[in-house]
Design a protein around this motif. Structure first.
Motif, PDB file in Angstrom:
ATOM      1  N   UNK A 279       0.819  -1.224   0.000  1.00 23.16           N
ATOM      2  CA  UNK A 279       0.000   0.000   0.000  1.00 23.16           C
ATOM      3  C   UNK A 279       0.852   1.273   0.000  1.00 23.16           C
ATOM      4  N   UNK A 280       2.176   1.094   0.195  1.00 23.12           N
ATOM      5  CA  UNK A 280       3.104   2.227   0.050  1.00 23.12           C
ATOM      6  C   UNK A 280       2.751   3.447   0.883  1.00 23.12           C
ATOM      7  N   UNK A 285       1.892   8.979   6.837  1.00 27.38           N
ATOM      8  CA  UNK A 285       0.776   9.019   5.875  1.00 27.38           C
ATOM      9  C   UNK A 285      -0.430   8.251   6.413  1.00 27.38           C
ATOM     10  N   UNK A 286      -0.142   7.112   7.070  1.00 27.18           N
ATOM     11  CA  UNK A 286      -1.244   6.328   7.639  1.00 27.18           C
ATOM     12  C   UNK A 286      -1.990   7.152   8.696  1.00 27.18           C
ATOM     13  N   UNK A 287      -1.226   7.886   9.486  1.00 32.13           N
ATOM     14  CA  UNK A 287      -1.850   8.718  10.519  1.00 32.13           C
ATOM     15  C   UNK A 287      -2.698   9.828   9.910  1.00 32.13           C
ATOM     16  N   UNK A 288      -2.317  10.233   8.714  1.00 36.54           N
ATOM     17  CA  UNK A 288      -3.039  11.322   8.054  1.00 36.54           C
ATOM     18  C   UNK A 288      -4.400  10.902   7.496  1.00 36.54           C
ATOM     19  N   UNK A 289      -4.647   9.609   7.468  1.00 34.09           N
ATOM     20  CA  UNK A 289      -5.936   9.148   6.914  1.00 34.09           C
ATOM     21  C   UNK A 289      -7.045   9.470   7.918  1.00 34.09           C
ATOM     22  N   UNK A 290      -8.047  10.196   7.445  1.00 35.78           N
ATOM     23  CA  UNK A 290      -9.119  10.573   8.373  1.00 35.78           C
ATOM     24  C   UNK A 290     -10.361   9.721   8.202  1.00 35.78           C
ATOM     25  N   UNK A 380      -4.542  -0.076 -12.329  1.00 34.94           N
ATOM     26  CA  UNK A 380      -5.023   1.313 -12.294  1.00 34.94           C
ATOM     27  C   UNK A 380      -4.736   1.942 -10.930  1.00 34.94           C
ATOM     28  N   UNK A 381      -4.914   1.169  -9.861  1.00 43.35           N
ATOM     29  CA  UNK A 381      -4.662   1.713  -8.513  1.00 43.35           C
ATOM     30  C   UNK A 381      -3.173   1.931  -8.292  1.00 43.35           C
ATOM     31  N   UNK A 382      -2.350   1.043  -8.825  1.00 40.15           N
ATOM     32  CA  UNK A 382      -0.904   1.197  -8.677  1.00 40.15           C
ATOM     33  C   UNK A 382      -0.371   0.692  -7.351  1.00 40.15           C
ATOM     34  N   UNK A 383      -1.164   0.724  -6.296  1.00 41.32           N
ATOM     35  CA  UNK A 383      -0.715   0.158  -5.027  1.00 41.32           C
ATOM     36  C   UNK A 383      -1.921  -0.496  -4.351  1.00 41.32           C
TER      37      UNK A 383
END
Ligand code: G6P
Length: 602
Positions: A279-280, A285-290, A380-383
């Motif tokens: 998922x790269x 970045x994971x913490x930034x997911x709301x 298409x998603x790439x990750x």
């Protein structure tokens, strides 16, 4: 659904094509055919029957280093021998096999007839053969001729073209209907589905939409710059029934192994978290997911609902699921801090693919949860995260769905552990996940008891599936399974909503499957069962909560798991229940009427 196979190389193409078509039989078809080049001429064999009939009709001693084959599921024109593919032009130079639907076929056919061409079939594909032959009559590469024709074609296609004057090559094209190249040593395969290739090679290249390629024994040219081949996980045995009556039963029983595969290497004991490299996203970045939003169709959507619950519970951030088909059409507000997860077994479902494209266009952050490596949605998603369920053949999804839900538990764990989930909490989930394969085996060991319950209720014309909170997506997926394969009308309801309407429908002819996880809502679920029974309704309870035997008309038990993970287990007996009801009703379980394994066209 139609199937395509093609070969060019050192072997005799005839047995390779027949074998390939045989591997595609599981997709369903009504006629079959193949074309090879023998002594400088096209040799076409077709049948309105099975691949076995085609094999019987083949002339002895026909050898060819190139050929194309097809299993047809009629769209334009009756399923008879004439309409079976391959189709040719009037001179017998060009042969074409085609999956998909040409939308302007009428117009193309009219134009050809106006030009004096005599059409011998009712198909859209025949028009392509004549048009390509006309273009090929000019100088230049066959591929260029095909490209010129495709400019005039509207609709979806996976296409393979054979030119008798160029027996060293095949031209292939894809637009909305999968085409995969199989790379061998001094031989090249092409098919619509890796099932037709895995016996010969695991190295494949999935064509992109809009791509046209020429394949020869020693090489391929796709027009795109360098393409790295994908190694497919599938094995020949994945497409064989072995001791099972059908693929659905086989795939239900493969779930413990499929779960082991999806968890392998992804559980981190030291930090009590999950490893999902694909998922790269780093910790920041994971913490930034709301927020997390799952998008999928059919069972993939219900798996997304299970995922939303898992993410909310483990990561304590809002999560929900929506059918990709709705999302793509409603001009969604795309939030940059939301992680979108595109969920798909096949990786080819057009609605989900379009939702991903819409998201990307609006700058959304999207990852795939896809089973088929190399498929369109994954690329298409790439990750994203691969589901590792192995090939799923039956239309009704079982092991892929289970692996989707397990994957979302991993995702919830990962996001949870960069947020508020404690190490001890993470440890508990890691151990719970590790226990799942063996717990599923225990459920399946009880198949007889579930079959007995299924037989008792198989006469019902309508059924309710009732669940609340963790039981709710399970109920929805359970109802979906029953509808898909048994054609019995089934409706899922939240337990709390029952008294706001549907209770009026309860009587002796309307059985209810009630999902009772062992959580703090057990008492509420017991009272739901009592309310139904007080009105004469019969109840099948599916539970991990140790309910007394006399609480319901049938009690199907699953082992107790970590509460957040219980939906994964509770879903399994519902697959088996639907399976045995459908079997009792004599349904064609692997290929339910009107449905396709993957819906790649609008
Ligand atoms: C079709 C199938 C369903 C499946 C859905 C999504 O409608 O009949 O069983 O759940 O597609 O498929 P996907 O390959 O995207 O998971």
């Amino acid at each position: 659904m139609c199937g395509i196979v093609g070969y060019v190389g050192k072997r005799n193409a005839v047995p390779v094509l027949v074998e390939g078509l045989h591997r595609l039989e599981y997709r369903g078809y009504d006629s079959a055919g193949l074309a090879v080049v023998h002594r400088g001429r096209l040799q076409i064999t077709k049948t309105a029957g099975r691949v076995q009939d085609l094999r019987d009709k083949l002339r002895e001693g026909v050898r060819s280093s190139v050929g194309i084959g097809h299993t047809r599921w009629a769209t334009h024109g009756e399923p008879n021998e004439v309409n079976a593919h391959p189709h040719t032009d009037s001179s017998g130079r060009i042969a074409v096999v085609h999956n998909g639907i040409i939308e302007n076929a009428e117009q193309l056919r009219d134009q050809l007839q106006a030009d004096g061409v005599r059409l011998v079939t009712d198909t859209d594909t025949e028009a392509l053969a004549h048009m390509i032959a006309a273009e090929a009559a000019q100088d230049g590469a066959l591929e260029d001729a095909v490209r010129r024709v495709l400019r005039r074609v509207e609709g979806a296609y996976g296409l393979v073209v054979l030119d008798v004057r160029r027996p060293d090559q095949l031209v292939v094209a894809r637009n909305g209907s999968p085409i995969v190249l199989g790379l061998g040593e001094n031989e090249m395969f092409v098919a619509s589905d890796v099932a037709a290739l895995v016996r010969y090679t695991r190295q494949v290249i999935y064509l992109d939409d809009g791509e046209v390629a020429t394949i020869r024994a020693a090489d391929y040219q796709t027009g795109m710059t360098s393409r790295t081949p994908t190694t497919v996980e599938a094995e020949t045995g994945d497409y064989e029934l072995g001791p099972y009556a059908d693929f659905m039963n086989k795939e239900i029983h493969e779930q413990p192994d499929a779960l082991r595969r999806v968890l392998r290497g992804r559980l981190d004991d030291r930090f009590a978290t999950a490893r999902l490299g694909g998922i790269n996203l780093d910790a920041r970045q994971l913490r930034g997911i709301r927020q997390v939003k799952f998008l999928g169709c059919g069972s993939a959507y219900y798996a997304g609902q299970m995922g939303a619950l898992l993410v909310e519970e483990l990561a304590r951030i809002p999560a929900d699921a929506e059918p990709a088909s709705e999302f793509r059409y409603r001009s969604p507000v795309v939030d940059p801090d939301t992680l979108y997860v595109a969920v798909s077994q096949s990786g080819e479902t057009i609605d989900t693919l379009m939702a991903v494209q819409e998201l990307k266009r609006k700058g959304g952050q999207v990852i795939g949860a896809v089973n088929v490596v190399g498929s369109a949605i994954g690329r298409e998603c790439g990750s994203g995260v691969f589901l590792h369920a192995g090939p799923e053949v039956a239309v009704a999804s079982t092991k892929a769905l289970t692996n989707m839900a397990a994957t979302f538990a991993l995702l919830g764990l990962l996001i949870g552990r960069v947020r508020d989930l404690s190490a001890a909490g993470g440890q508990r989930i890691v151990a719970g996940l590790r226990a799942l394969p063996e717990q599923v085996s225990r459920i399946l060991a009880d198949e007889e008891a579930i079959a007995a319950a299924a037989h008792r209720f198989a006469g019902a014309e309508h059924m309710f599936y009732i669940g609340r909170v963790r039981g709710w997506p399970v109920a929805r997926e359970g109802a979906q399974k029953l509808k898909e394969i048994s054609y019995v009308h089934a409706e899922a309801y939240q337990a709390g909503e029952l008294k706001h309407g549907p209770l009026a429908l309860i009587d002796g002819s309307m059985p209810s499957v009630v999902i009772v996880p062992s959580d703090d809502l057990v008492a509420k679920n017991i009272s739901t069962i009592e309310q139904i029974r007080a009105r004469g309704g019969r109840v099948i309870a599916v539970t991990s909560a140790g309910l007394p035997e006399d609480l319901a008309d049938a009690v199907i038990r699953v082992p107790r798991a970590e509460p957040e993970l219980e939906p994964i287990l509770l879903n399994v007996p519902l697959q088996t229940l639907a399976y045995h009801m459908a079997a009792k009703l004599g349904r064609d379980i692997d290929k339910p009427r009107n449905l396709a394994k993957s819906v790649t066209v609008e």
